[in-house]
Design an enzyme around this catalytic site. Structure first.
Site, mmCIF file in Angstrom:
data_model
loop_
_atom_site.group_PDB
_atom_site.id
_atom_site.type_symbol
_atom_site.label_atom_id
_atom_site.label_comp_id
_atom_site.label_asym_id
_atom_site.label_seq_id
_atom_site.Cartn_x
_atom_site.Cartn_y
_atom_site.Cartn_z
ATOM 1 N N ASN A 1 38.654 34.077 68.060
ATOM 2 C CA ASN A 1 38.890 32.962 68.975
ATOM 3 C C ASN A 1 38.123 33.154 70.281
ATOM 4 O O ASN A 1 37.900 34.283 70.724
ATOM 5 C CB ASN A 1 40.389 32.825 69.263
ATOM 6 C CG ASN A 1 41.186 32.566 67.999
ATOM 7 O OD1 ASN A 1 40.671 32.008 67.039
ATOM 8 N ND2 ASN A 1 42.444 32.982 67.986
ATOM 9 N N ASP B 1 39.112 31.337 73.138
ATOM 10 C CA ASP B 1 39.926 30.598 74.113
ATOM 11 C C ASP B 1 40.551 31.448 75.208
ATOM 12 O O ASP B 1 41.227 30.920 76.097
ATOM 13 C CB ASP B 1 41.032 29.823 73.389
ATOM 14 C CG ASP B 1 41.820 30.695 72.413
ATOM 15 O OD1 ASP B 1 42.193 31.819 72.794
ATOM 16 O OD2 ASP B 1 42.054 30.254 71.274
ATOM 17 N N HIS C 1 33.354 36.432 68.841
ATOM 18 C CA HIS C 1 32.592 35.195 69.017
ATOM 19 C C HIS C 1 32.415 34.800 70.479
ATOM 20 O O HIS C 1 32.026 33.672 70.769
ATOM 21 C CB HIS C 1 33.260 34.057 68.236
ATOM 22 C CG HIS C 1 33.229 34.264 66.753
ATOM 23 N ND1 HIS C 1 33.965 33.506 65.866
ATOM 24 C CD2 HIS C 1 32.539 35.146 65.988
ATOM 25 C CE1 HIS C 1 33.740 33.903 64.633
ATOM 26 N NE2 HIS C 1 32.879 34.912 64.680
ATOM 27 N N CYS D 1 21.083 29.720 86.787
ATOM 28 C CA CYS D 1 21.311 31.128 87.097
ATOM 29 C C CYS D 1 20.820 31.426 88.514
ATOM 30 O O CYS D 1 19.707 31.062 88.889
ATOM 31 C CB CYS D 1 20.563 31.990 86.079
ATOM 32 S SG CYS D 1 20.575 33.755 86.425
#
Length: 244
Positions: free
Chosen positions: A102, A104, A119, A147
């Site tokens: 996940n 999140d 991930h 950036c």
């Protein structure tokens, strides 16, 4: 909730435990899965058409806005009892490794001290040119933030289709799987590689493999214990049964 006595005994004597979590855990917090998240304006796009280097190169602002929407959705939800149960396990097991597919950030939000994020993480962004992470950035209506170091466009610090998993995280996950005494596969279909191979890596080294999932998966027939139901109910009950 009753659990096999053998499973409780394995947990109580285990010094090293690894747990792999997937979308099912976040779903119980109210988050839609990656492939079901498209609503409103975004329903005209397939997630797979937006989560790739090619999509970003083609239309970086579209991809940036999609991930900004997803960050907003994540900000609206809280960790669930399953997340907190995994935090509790840290206090009872000498060496506990939490691996997640996940992005999140809910495991960290729940208080897990160390999370191996295969991930990436939606809450982080990095430069698409130099790779440096950006702690802060300014949202502009008509352009992608840049950036501060090199001026390159910022992008979500997540793994897109066609990209390799971060090497350090993958190596840490494999090492945790190969050296653990008990391996949990939680809320994941067990079909996305290379994460799906971790349970087999653990099993091949003699670990007890436990599946916690809403329904059977291709992994179910290969595990030692299959616990089917909501991880937000099963995991707290398991912690209570083992450690009181």
């Amino acid at each position: 909730m009753d659990f096999p006595d053998e499973l409780i005994r394995f947990l109580l004597k285990a010094e090293r435990v690894a747990a792999l979590t997937g979308a099912g855990v976040s779903q119980e917090s109210g988050l839609r899965t990656f492939r079901d998240a498209q609503t409103g304006l975004w329903s005209q796009y397939k997630p797979t058409e937006l989560a790739s280097p090619e999509a970003y190169e083609r239309d970086p602002k579209l991809v940036w806005d999609w991930y900004a929407m997803r960050r907003g959705k994540v900000a609206e939800v809280e960790p669930n009892p399953g997340h907190y149960a995994l935090v509790d396990m840290v206090h009872h097991i000498p060496d506990f490794s939490l691996i997640t597919q996940n992005v999140d950030n809910l495991h960290r939000k729940a208080g897990s001290p160390r999370v191996i994020e295969l991930h990436g993480n939606l809450q982080r962004v990095k430069c698409s040119s130099c790779g440096q992470q950006a702690e802060t950035w300014s949202e502009a209506e008509d352009e992608v933030p840049k950036c501060e170091s090199c001026g390159g466009l910022l992008r979500p610090d997540v793994v897109w289709f066609g990209e390799s998993l971060p090497r350090a995280e993958l190596e840490a996950a494999v090492e945790a799987a190969r050296t653990c005494h008990v391996f949990f596969s939680i809320g994941t279909s067990g079909t996305v590689q290379p994460a799906a191979s971790l349970a087999f890596a653990a099993r091949n080294k003699g670990a007890v493999v436990v599946e916690v999932n809403a329904e059977p998966t291709p992994l179910t027939e290969k595990v030692d214990f299959a616990l089917h139901g909501r991880s937000g109910e099963i995991l707290p009950a398991l912690v209570q049964a083992a450690w009181g």
